[in-house]
Design an enzyme around this catalytic site. Structure first.
Site, short mmCIF file in Angstrom:
data_model
loop_
_atom_site.label_atom_id
_atom_site.label_comp_id
_atom_site.label_asym_id
_atom_site.label_seq_id
_atom_site.Cartn_x
_atom_site.Cartn_y
_atom_site.Cartn_z
N THR A 161 18.98 10.94 28.50
CA THR A 161 19.53 10.69 29.51
C THR A 161 19.96 9.28 29.62
OG1 THR A 161 18.73 10.27 31.09
CG2 THR A 161 19.26 12.53 30.66
N CYS A 162 19.31 7.68 29.38
CA CYS A 162 19.42 6.72 29.60
C CYS A 162 20.02 6.32 27.92
CB CYS A 162 17.88 5.86 28.55
SG CYS A 162 16.55 6.61 28.15
#
Length: 1078
Positions: free
Chosen positions: A1045-1046
């Site tokens: 998700t980063c």
């Protein structure tokens, strides 16, 4: 020879010089003797004069003593009954007493008055009646002079008496009886029977007496007596005494046939006594018989006479006169109805005079007045005790009776009924709205069958008598609102008490002019005529009252019961207001507006924003209702770049007319410009400063807090690189190119907003976040809130969407809405606790005695197992809730739950948030729009937009079969909820970016993976080729899709079947897994 001549010369000189000196001495001595003789004569003359004065004084003292003895002997003989009293003896003793009267003779004068009054009470003995001397040819003039002196002495004594002292009160009664007896022949026995023929002559004598008293200052004496007795919290004048004074004050006016001079004196001295009409519980017959109210109204209708009265009275007493006139109007409804135009004009002129001196602030030139506020004229603080009674009189002006009389033309209008037609469907676009379609259906069924929807139609001439009358009434109330500053809310509440007044006033406005509505009022703005000012005052009054009404109504009254206005009417009105304000700004009228025009703008804008904020909280308008289709955002942005005033004003006052996405773009541009000005953007000549922090995954919150809270604000706004280490201090692989910081920020926010940490709590029902009242269990909880505010501000600053649903009441406080004059805590309460809101509103609607419920002005709460009592006001736990204070109780309770309990936490959070995000930047957004700014758009995910802005790695490309399957599964097999779960799986937020996926940072990407995450080294030539040509090393059916998700990255194995991809992806997103299930 020469010697002898010289000697002779010296002898001659000596001879002549000696006699000259003797002459001077002689003259001096003669003069001194003359002066001594003169001084002696003056001394003798002075001695004779002193002796004469002393002899005269002693003689006078002996005479006074003798006269006083005679007076005392006379009264003593009268009291013992040893001498027979008659009029002549009273006249003679009165002449003696008046001759020697001194202040110390008050007791003797009191006895004289009693003797005179007693003589007037004797039956059938004309010689005893004191007034009988008026018929004596020789004594008429002396008697007339004597009675004038006696009555004026009574007046002088009345001036210094204090009615609240018992002894003084008795004397007040005595002297008033004297005045009442000898200023009218009504009680004189001499005119009864055969003496009736004498009445005209004796009446003229009474008029002569009253004329003399008036010249000496009779009305001033009565005013002092009335003020001493009435200008206090508890009146000290009895009803009989008060009636006597009022009767006395009326007699000269009636005798002079209501001459202007005496009407003026009566208004200045008597009608300006605070609340005198209130104290006269039953009006004296003279008030009704002589039609005083009408005479007052007509006298004051001449502008110069009204101004003269106001100048004489100044502020406080003008207000007292105003209160008495209003109460007289309330008590004389017929006269009020017949003289409504003059009555309205008089009150408007008097209020306008006071308004000149009403100030907005304290200064060396102003005095505090309990009704007018800061006032730049002399304020009689002695009247302050009676101001509550004066205020009560003023309240009649906005009471139901007077409003019905004055607004009879408006209230007589019938709102005709019509047959209902199907309403257009209204889609819901807000997650916290009740179903808008059902709301419109209910509203339509309730309102359309009752009356026509009030829309501008025109047709009524603005110069007609009816329109002029209504306009002048509106000017009166508008003047009252701007003058009586300390009771403004009372006036607004009174004007909104009748449910049908405002709708009918709106119907009246709709009929004005050839076409009705907007065009007429825009023309008025460009004209400076009196007629235009009155029309604008009517619009301003309508806006002020309507805004106040909607502010105090709760959601049930607005949406369900539809008190006063129907939903469709609110839609029509809001459209009218929106256009009016837009044109005032865009046509340049506001830039140069001053005085009344500026006040009108703020009034209309205030009403508009109350409706807009109500609509934001719970929708009642159709889609795009607030937008201006004729405004091009590109033109607006160009003018903003050039610093054009109208563009700045538009953004300041009505940003909602601009589409939301354009405002978000503007917000992002503002942030970008600030970054450039602070040197936080990479350029060809310089690189921004980078802050490096090291974070342990197991202590992410603690390390982040310790390292970031000390950073300067500009460093937090700049580039922050995060390096993760394990508990042993070993670095994790990977380089942060914003992605790792995004992951850190998301994880920090996830932890601090977790209710288990007890920094934030969730609301009952929809589980939205707000500060926890018991967050103080953390030692440094306020510093943590400030840190959280900075982190959320950083997310918004960088355009990183985070899935944090805030309670709307909390966001309203972050935006500063709670400082607005029109903010109502009770309206926001459903966003905290809908059940609690229902319970409070049930108290508001409780028909019985609220005292029976046993409530107090306090709130009991279970705090970690202990019952804690919070007082809503000092001493509240001992104050019962009654029908009188239940509305205050409801608002106090709502304010306590949403503000007082979390005041410190909210302030700390706002302090941190605003250090990153300038609060002025958020003024262009409503509360729901700020939530979207934080958490992304709540609209459906646009898969085409996502597909268009997707980057592929590891051999995947847009035509790859796995990619084709993926998009097909997302569009055809997944529902909206599953698509949101997919987006949350890959980006950590279930909502798309506000401006579309083009603004997702880093961009969404999909990479083909063949090995587990811990073996994945990224794209290699072999993996890319195998992925591109769909060559597989082995079947990856056992692996799940994973994400980072980063980096907004989806790691997707090269599945052989579409069904496997669908099942694995559905399982992965439903478990909300990332790399841990690789």
């Amino acid at each position: 020879l020469v010697f002898f001549f010289h000697l002779a010369f010296l002898l001659l000189c000596t001879m002549f010089s000696v006699p000259q000196s003797s002459k001077s001495e002689f003259l001096d001595k003669a003069r001194q003797a003359r002066e001594e003789r003169k001084g002696q004569k003056e001394k003798e003359r002075a001695a004779i004069l002193i002796q004469a004065l002393v002899r005269r004084f002693l003689c006078r003292c002996r005479l006074q003593k003798q006269i006083r003895k005679e007076v005392d002997d006379y009264f003593q003989a009268s009291e013992t009954g040893t001498s027979k009293r008659n009029a002549l003896s009273i006249f003679k003793i009165a002449r003696k007493l008046l001759f020697i009267y001194r202040p110390e003779d008050k007791m003797k004068f009191e006895k004289l008055c009693r003797a005179i009054l007693a003589s007037m009470e004797v039956e059938n003995e004309p010689k005893v009646w004191y007034v009988s001397l008026a018929l004596s040819k020789d004594l008429t003039i002396p008697w007339l002079k004597q009675i004038k002196d006696v009555l004026w002495t009574c007046c002088q004594l009345l001036k210094n008496l204090k009615p609240d002292i018992l002894q003084d009160n008795k004397l007040v009664t005595l002297y008033l009886t004297m005045l009442v007896t000898f200023t009218d022949t009504l009680t004189w026995r001499i005119v009864r029977g055969k003496g009736e023929a004498l009445r005209p002559a004796l009446t003229r004598i009474c008029e002569n007496i009253m004329g003399h008293l008036n010249q000496k200052g009779f009305y001033s004496i009565l005013q002092i007596l009335l003020t001493n007795g009435l200008a206090r919290s508890k009146p000290s004048l009895s009803k009989g005494t008060l009636t006597a004074i009022f009767t006395l004050s009326l007699r000269p006016v009636i005798a002079a046939h209501f001459s202007e001079n005496l009407l003026r004196s009566f208004l200045i001295h008597i009608m300006s006594v605070p609340a005198i009409i209130s104290h006269l519980n039953v009006l004296t017959p003279e008030v009704k018989t002589h039609d005083l109210l009408r005479k007052f109204i007509l006298f004051l209708s001449r502008e110069e006479q009204c101004l003269d009265i106001c100048v004489c009275l100044e502020g406080s007493h003008t207000l007292c006169l105003l209160g008495n006139l209003i109460q007289l109007g309330y008590l004389n409804e017929k006269v009020l109805e017949e003289e409504a135009n003059h009555f309205v004009k008089d009150l408007t002129d008097m209020l306008s005079y006071c308004q000149r001196y009403v100030s907005q602030k304290k200064s060396n030139l102003t005095h505090w007045h309990p009704v007018l506020g800061w006032f730049s004229q002399t304020v009689d603080y002695g009247l302050n005790e009676s101001m509550p009674l004066v205020t009560k009189q003023l309240q009649h002006l906005w009471g139901v009776s007077v409003i019905r009389t004055l607004f009879s033309d408006v209230l007589s209008k019938k709102l005709e009924s019509q047959e209902p037609t199907p309403p257009p469907p209204q889609p819901s676009t807000s997650q916290n709205n009740l179903p808008v379609k059902n709301l419109f259906k209910r509203a339509f069924q309730k309102s359309a069958s009752v009356r026509n929807i009030l829309k501008p139609v025109g047709g009524k001439r603005v110069d007609s008598a009816e329109v002029q009358k209504v306009c002048s009434i509106c000017v009166l109330y508008q003047t009252a609102l701007s003058t009586l500053t300390q009771i403004r809310l009372q006036i607004l509440t009174g004007l909104t008490h009748l449910d049908d007044l405002l709708p009918k006033l709106w119907a009246f406005i709709c009929e004005l002019g050839p076409q009705g509505g907007l065009k007429l009022f825009m023309e008025c703005l460009n004209n400076d005529t009196e007629e235009s000012k009155q029309l604008l005052a009517m619009l301003m009054l309508f806006c002020d009252c309507s805004r106040h009404l909607i502010t105090i109504l709760d959601d049930i009254e607005v949406y369900e019961e539809q008190t006063s206005f129907k939903i469709e009417e609110l839609i029509t009105i809001s459209s009218f207001l929106n256009t009016f304000v837009y044109k005032m700004i865009w046509d340049g009228i506001l830039e140069n507006a001053k005085g009344e025009k500026l006040e009108l703008f703020h009034s209309v804008h205030g009403w508009l924003m109350v409706l807009y904020e109500r609509d934001c909280r719970r929708r009642f308008t159709p889609d795009d209702h607030w937008l201006r289709k004729d405004l091009k955002p590109s033109l607006l942005f160009q003018e903003l770049e050039k610093g054009k005033k109208r563009a700045q004003l538009l953004l300041q006052y009505i940003p909602h007319v601009i589409p939301h996405k354009n405002r978000v773009l503007l917000f992002r541009n503002i942030v970008t410009k600030e970054k450039e000005s602070l040197g936080l953007v990479e350029t060809s000549s310089a690189s921004p400063h980078v802050t490096h922090i090291t974070i342990r995954r197991s202590r992410m919150l603690e390390d982040g807090y310790d390292q970031l809270r000390r950073l300067p604000v500009n460093s937090i706004k700049g580039v922050i690189r995060v390096k993760f280490v394990n508990d042993l201090g070993v670095d994790e692989a990977g380089i942060d190119q914003d992605g790792v910081f995004k992951e850190f920020l998301e994880e920090i926010i996830k932890k601090v907003f977790n209710p288990a940490l007890n920094l934030f709590k969730t609301t009952s029902g929809n589980e939205r976040l707000y500060p926890s009242p018991t967050s103080y269990i953390h030692e440094n909880h306020l510093q943590l809130f400030e840190f959280v505010g900075k982190m959320l501000g950083k997310a918004v600053y960088e355009g990183i969407v985070v899935d944090v649903p805030f309670a709307s009441f909390f966001l309203s406080q972050v935006l500063g809405h709670h400082h607005s004059t029109f903010y109502s805590s009770i309206d926001e309460l459903p966003s905290l606790d809908s059940e609690f809101y229902k319970n409070l509103t049930s108290i508001k609607r409780y028909d019985g005695d609220v005292g029976d419920l046993g409530l107090t002005l306090s709130y009991d709460e279970d705090v970690m197992g202990q019952l804690v009592c919070h007082e809503l006001i000092p001493g509240g736990k001992t104050m019962p809730v009654t029908n009188e204070n239940k509305i205050s109780y409801i608002h106090l309770m709502a304010h306590f739950r949403m503000h007082t309990q979390i005041k410190e936490q909210t302030a700390a959070f706002i302090r941190g948030f605003r250090s990153i995000i300038n609060p002025e930047w958020l003024h262009m957004f409503s509360t729901p729009e700020v939530q979207r700014l934080v958490s992304g758009d709540n609209a459906e995910i646009d898969l085409d937009d996502l597909k268009k802005h997707t980057v592929y790695y590891g051999g995947f490309h847009s035509s790859h079969r796995v990619i084709i399957w993926l998009w097909d599964i997302l569009s055809s097999d997944f529902n909206a909820e599953e698509r949101a779960m997919f987006l949350k799986f890959v980006t950590s937020c279930s909502r798309p970016p506000l401006l579309g996926f083009a603004y997702l940072k880093p961009p969404f990407s999909i990479r083909c993976v063949e090995v587990s995450d811990d073996q994945d080294t990224g794209d290699t030539l072999g993996s890319v080729l195998r992925g591109f040509f769909t060559i597989r090393k082995k079947e990856p059916g056992g692996r799940l899709p994973t994400s980072s998700t980063c980096f907004n990255l989806l790691k997707l194995p090269n599945y052989s079947k579409k069904s496997i991809l669908r099942d694995k992806l559905r399982y992965a997103i439903s478990m909300n897994t990332g790399f841990e299930l690789s």
